[in-house]
Design an enzyme around this catalytic site. Structure first.
Site, PDB file in Angstrom:
ATOM      1  CG  ASN A 210      -0.916   6.548  23.750  1.00 55.73           C
ATOM      2  OD1 ASN A 210      -0.253   5.847  24.499  1.00 55.73           O
ATOM      3  ND2 ASN A 210      -1.640   6.038  22.766  1.00 55.73           N
ATOM      4  CG  ASP A 279      -9.998   6.708  21.122  1.00 56.83           C
ATOM      5  OD1 ASP A 279      -9.941   5.468  21.216  1.00 56.83           O
ATOM      6  OD2 ASP A 279     -10.081   7.468  22.107  1.00 56.83           O
ATOM      7  CE  LYS A 289      10.032  17.110   7.721  1.00 57.00           C
ATOM      8  NZ  LYS A 289      11.361  17.619   7.956  1.00 57.00           N
ATOM      9  CG  ASP A 306     -13.513   0.005  20.950  1.00 50.26           C
ATOM     10  OD1 ASP A 306     -12.837  -0.920  21.465  1.00 50.26           O
ATOM     11  OD2 ASP A 306     -14.042   0.898  21.625  1.00 50.26           O
ATOM     12  CB  ILE A 307      -9.011  -3.873  19.393  1.00 46.23           C
ATOM     13  CG1 ILE A 307      -8.266  -3.008  18.375  1.00 46.23           C
ATOM     14  CG2 ILE A 307      -8.584  -5.326  19.301  1.00 46.23           C
ATOM     15  CD1 ILE A 307      -6.779  -2.848  18.650  1.00 46.23           C
ATOM     16  CG  PHE A 323      -6.317  -1.642  31.431  1.00 45.72           C
ATOM     17  CD1 PHE A 323      -6.260  -2.989  31.107  1.00 45.72           C
ATOM     18  CD2 PHE A 323      -5.649  -1.203  32.567  1.00 45.72           C
ATOM     19  CE1 PHE A 323      -5.553  -3.880  31.893  1.00 45.72           C
ATOM     20  CE2 PHE A 323      -4.939  -2.085  33.362  1.00 45.72           C
ATOM     21  CZ  PHE A 323      -4.889  -3.424  33.029  1.00 45.72           C
ATOM     22  CE  LYS A 337     -13.618   4.108  28.377  1.00 47.82           C
ATOM     23  NZ  LYS A 337     -12.347   4.779  28.543  1.00 47.82           N
ATOM     24  CE  LYS A 341     -13.952   0.559  25.298  1.00 48.80           C
ATOM     25  NZ  LYS A 341     -13.072   0.729  24.123  1.00 48.80           N
TER      26      LYS A 341
END
Ligand code: C5P
Length: 397
Positions: A210, A279, A289, A306-307, A323, A337, A341
């Site tokens: 990302n 995710d 390859k 999910d840490i 965040f 969230k 969480k």
């Protein structure tokens, strides 16, 4: 590291004979590591030249609110944003009166109104003026607005009078500016920060990732270190150099990041999950390859751990800050969230804008916890980092 290392100090020099001491104030601030820019008022320019201040500060001196050229390079709003603290030394009776009445009649008073950073004033004037009811009332108004007063000293004055109103010693002024940045709440605290983008391999040459650059996490790390904390950084792919004072651990995949965090979390006081963690990870990482075939290719992805959520569920959980990078239903998603969480606060980023968030040097965020939210308007990630750390210290320590 000294208390003003890399801090941006904007020095306002106003009309008092003590303006001749302003270059020494610049020097003493630089001795403590500060980068200094100067605004010279018309009154100040009667006592000290622009050239002297420019030579010592190594920056162009700003002196005119209406200068078109200056507005193009660094206008009053940019100057206000640049500053980590504004010091006015010497502060004349007139400048003090301008600030007290909220005027925007020159560059200095306008920058003061446009800034949200700490402001310090070191008055210098004749003892009779300093003792006058008008000046006293104005100084009292300013102190109610949290402007720090660096008291004038007693002694012989340029006009021959003896009394209070001399500019404080340059070294003392610089020291008091340094004190503004000394946070005690985070001193000695252990803080683990995840940052950057994870890279989930698909085959030996390709991966899913990302746009995260790690800049926000790195700015938070700098702010924590400045505040005296011991910082561990678990980072994915980043495009910046990390503070050498932190312990850095490279963890490029979500799984490796999870493992590194779990291995290091037990001694931490605060956990800040700033990384953009994938995710999903590829279920099977091909040994070779993947060849082009002309047909559709279906990749099977499995959810990664999910840490943040896992850390929040630990028996001895540190203070956990997450965040939320959102593009729609921003506040609602961030609040969900926070609840799902189980973390102590969520810092909401709107990543739909091109000029802030991912990759950018600037950001604007909303700090959300159980009690409410605080909006932190657009600013450099460095300055936002300091603000966020200050809020965490105030709210949770
Ligand atoms: O659920 P979402 O990924 O949107 O949540 C973002 C927050 O959770 C960020 O603080 C991010 O660092 C953290 N996170 C995590 N582990 C994941 C996914 C996100 O720690 N696998």
């Amino acid at each position: 590291m000294s208390s003003l290392t890399n801090k941006h100090i904007l020095l306002g020099v106003s009309g008092s004979i003590a303006a001749y001491k302003a270059p020494d104030v610049v020097r003493r601030l630089q001795d403590l590591g500060a980068k200094v820019r100067v605004i010279l008022t018309q009154g100040g320019a009667q006592f000290i030249t622009e050239l002297s201040l420019q030579a010592i500060s190594k920056n162009k001196v700003h002196d005119n609110l209406w200068d078109k050229e200056a507005e193009l390079s660094m206008g009053h709003i940019e100057l206000a944003k640049w500053a980590d603290a504004i010091l006015i030394a010497p502060a004349s009776a007139n400048t003090i009166a301008n600030l007290a009445s909220g005027k925007a009649c020159d560059l200095l008073s306008s920058v003061i109104l446009a800034s949200d950073c700490p402001i310090l004033i070191a008055p210098a004037m004749n003892q009779q003026m300093y003792a006058s009811d008008g000046v006293k009332a104005n100084l009292s108004t300013l102190s109610k607005r949290n402007i720090t007063l660096i008291q004038g000293e007693e002694g012989e004055q340029a006009c021959g009078d003896i009394g209070e109103g001399r500019l404080a010693e340059s070294g003392e002024i610089a020291k008091q500016v340094g004190l503004i940045f000394q946070s005690t709440k985070l001193s000695g605290k252990k803080i683990l920060i995840t940052l950057g983008a994870t890279m989930e391999p698909i085959d030996p040459v390709r991966y899913i990732t990302n746009h995260s650059s790690g800049k926000m996490g790195s700015a938070l790390a700098d702010a924590c270190i400045e505040a005296g904390a011991q910082v561990t950084l678990v980072h994915g792919n980043i495009s910046i150099a990390l503070n050498q004072k932190a312990t850095s651990i490279s963890a490029t995949t979500a799984e490796k990041m999870y493992q590194s965090v779990i291995d290091n979390i037990s001694k931490q006081d605060i956990f800040i999950a700033c990384a953009a963690v994938s995710d999903y990870s590829s279920k099977n990482i091909e040994k070779n390859k993947i060849k082009k075939s002309g047909k559709n290719l279906i990749l099977e992805l499995t959810p990664s751990k999910d840490i943040l959520k896992e850390v929040c569920q630990l028996d001895k959980k540190p203070i956990c800050i997450g965040f939320a990078a959102e593009t729609q239903n921003l506040v609602e998603n961030a609040k969900n969230k926070l609840k799902n969480k189980g973390c102590d606060a969520i810092i909401l980023n709107d990543v739909s804008k091109d000029d802030s968030g991912f990759k950018s040097d600037e950001n604007e965020v909303i700090f959300i916890d159980q009690k409410g939210s605080v909006k932190l308007p657009k600013n450099s990630k460095q300055k936002l980092g300091r603000k966020i750390i200050e809020i965490i210290g105030d709210k949770f320590l």
